[in-house]
Motif scaffolding. Structure first.
Motif, short mmCIF file in Angstrom:
data_model
loop_
_atom_site.label_atom_id
_atom_site.label_comp_id
_atom_site.label_asym_id
_atom_site.label_seq_id
_atom_site.Cartn_x
_atom_site.Cartn_y
_atom_site.Cartn_z
N TRP A 2 0.84 -1.19 0.00
CA TRP A 2 0.00 0.00 0.00
C TRP A 2 0.88 1.25 0.00
CZ3 TRP A 2 -4.79 1.52 -0.92
CH2 TRP A 2 -5.23 2.75 -0.45
N GLY A 3 1.95 1.22 0.80
CA GLY A 3 2.84 2.36 0.91
C GLY A 3 3.58 2.69 -0.37
N THR A 4 3.84 1.69 -1.21
CA THR A 4 4.54 1.96 -2.47
C THR A 4 3.60 2.45 -3.56
OG1 THR A 4 4.31 -0.32 -3.26
CG2 THR A 4 6.31 0.22 -2.01
N ALA A 5 2.30 2.30 -3.34
CA ALA A 5 1.31 2.72 -4.34
C ALA A 5 1.15 4.24 -4.28
CB ALA A 5 -0.03 2.04 -4.07
N GLY A 6 1.19 4.86 -5.43
CA GLY A 6 0.93 6.30 -5.51
C GLY A 6 -0.55 6.60 -5.35
N ARG A 7 -0.90 7.86 -5.39
CA ARG A 7 -2.29 8.28 -5.18
C ARG A 7 -3.23 7.65 -6.21
NH1 ARG A 7 -3.09 14.45 -4.81
NH2 ARG A 7 -2.20 14.24 -6.88
N ASP A 8 -2.84 7.66 -7.49
CA ASP A 8 -3.70 7.08 -8.53
C ASP A 8 -3.88 5.57 -8.33
OD1 ASP A 8 -3.98 9.57 -9.64
OD2 ASP A 8 -2.55 9.22 -11.28
N ARG A 9 -2.79 4.87 -7.99
CA ARG A 9 -2.87 3.42 -7.76
C ARG A 9 -3.77 3.13 -6.56
NH1 ARG A 9 -2.19 -1.08 -10.44
NH2 ARG A 9 -0.23 -0.30 -11.26
N ARG A 10 -3.66 3.92 -5.51
CA ARG A 10 -4.50 3.71 -4.32
C ARG A 10 -5.98 3.88 -4.66
NH1 ARG A 10 -1.25 6.44 0.78
NH2 ARG A 10 0.54 5.04 0.64
N ALA A 11 -6.30 4.89 -5.45
CA ALA A 11 -7.69 5.10 -5.86
C ALA A 11 -8.17 3.91 -6.69
CB ALA A 11 -7.83 6.41 -6.64
N SER A 12 -7.30 3.41 -7.57
CA SER A 12 -7.64 2.25 -8.39
C SER A 12 -7.86 1.01 -7.52
CB SER A 12 -6.52 1.98 -9.40
OG SER A 12 -6.73 0.77 -10.08
N LEU A 13 -7.03 0.82 -6.50
CA LEU A 13 -7.18 -0.30 -5.57
C LEU A 13 -8.53 -0.26 -4.87
CD1 LEU A 13 -3.59 -0.30 -4.06
CD2 LEU A 13 -4.68 -2.30 -5.10
N ILE A 14 -8.92 0.90 -4.41
CA ILE A 14 -10.19 1.04 -3.70
C ILE A 14 -11.36 0.75 -4.65
CG2 ILE A 14 -11.73 2.68 -2.51
CD1 ILE A 14 -9.26 1.86 -0.85
N ARG A 15 -11.29 1.28 -5.88
CA ARG A 15 -12.36 1.02 -6.86
C ARG A 15 -12.46 -0.48 -7.17
NH1 ARG A 15 -10.11 5.56 -9.25
NH2 ARG A 15 -9.09 4.28 -10.84
N ALA A 16 -11.30 -1.11 -7.36
CA ALA A 16 -11.30 -2.55 -7.68
C ALA A 16 -11.86 -3.35 -6.52
CB ALA A 16 -9.88 -3.00 -8.01
N ARG A 17 -11.50 -3.00 -5.30
CA ARG A 17 -12.03 -3.70 -4.13
C ARG A 17 -13.55 -3.57 -4.08
NH1 ARG A 17 -11.56 -0.78 1.31
NH2 ARG A 17 -13.08 0.43 0.16
N ASP A 18 -14.04 -2.37 -4.33
CA ASP A 18 -15.48 -2.15 -4.29
C ASP A 18 -16.20 -2.93 -5.39
OD1 ASP A 18 -15.01 -0.54 -2.10
OD2 ASP A 18 -15.24 1.34 -3.21
N ARG A 19 -15.62 -2.98 -6.60
CA ARG A 19 -16.21 -3.76 -7.70
C ARG A 19 -16.20 -5.25 -7.38
NH1 ARG A 19 -13.19 -0.36 -11.10
NH2 ARG A 19 -11.61 -1.98 -11.25
N ARG A 20 -15.12 -5.70 -6.78
CA ARG A 20 -14.96 -7.12 -6.47
C ARG A 20 -16.09 -7.61 -5.58
NH1 ARG A 20 -12.14 -8.67 -2.12
NH2 ARG A 20 -10.81 -6.84 -2.19
#
Length: 187
Positions: free
Chosen positions: A85-103
């Motif tokens: 999580w710490g290595t993910a930039g702001r855009d990647r973090r937003a993408s992670l959250i969206r993917a989690r929600d879609r999943r």
């Protein structure tokens, strides 16, 4: 097509396929004619390297096609670590959250009848939430490695890309096993 958010046992071949009616058992064949004893999977779509060897308890002598799918699914179902999580930039973090929600709401591409049971979100308590707010602890869905892929969760196949494989080697890490690059496409 295989949606990596679900176990390989959910794999079903399309009705137009010569393999229609067959299941994942069909993939219990050597990955290549050379029958590799160990391989490494990498991808430009994720930062991990997964080493795969045959499963001696299953009587395997080489890596199978099913080993690849089982390993990818198992490794991508691991919780995302704090370091990842710490290595993910702001855009990647937003993408992670969206993917989690879609999943948590999307069904499998090819699933068995219990696909709804597999889509229930995984939850955990937020440490210290009740102590800080005098309210019950909030619950949130866990981020998984598969969320790193965003909507590119469909396994397309493996390719050889020696230049990319060399670029992913850590200096001084020694000679890796036979390396394959995993390709994905959008859902």
């Amino acid at each position: 097509m295989y949606d990596l958010r679900f176990p390989p046992t959910s794999l079903a071949f399309p009705s137009m396929s010569p393999y229609a009616g067959c299941g994942y058992e069909l993939l219990f064949v050597p990955l290549t004619p050379e029958r590799p004893k160990q391989i490494r999977l990498i991808s430009p779509d994720f930062p991990w390297a997964f080493d795969i060897g045959p499963d001696p308890s299953a009587g395997e002598e080489c890596v199978t096609c099913l080993d690849v799918l089982v390993t990818l699914h198992a490794e991508l179902q691991c919780s995302l670590t704090d370091t990842e999580w710490g290595t993910a930039g702001r855009d990647r973090r937003a993408s992670l959250i969206r993917a989690r929600d879609r999943r948590s709401i999307q069904p499998a591409l090819q699933g068995s009848s219990d696909s709804a049971a597999r889509t229930r979100p995984t939850v955990r308590s937020v440490p210290g939430a009740s102590a800080l707010n005098n309210r019950p602890a909030q619950r949130e869905r866990i981020l998984l490695r598969v969320d790193w892929l965003g909507s590119r969760v469909v396994f397309v196949g493996l390719i050889k890309d020696e230049a990319f494989a060399r670029s992913r080697l850590i200096p001084g890490g020694g000679e890796p096993p036979e390396t394959w690059v995993v390709k994905f496409k959008r859902l």
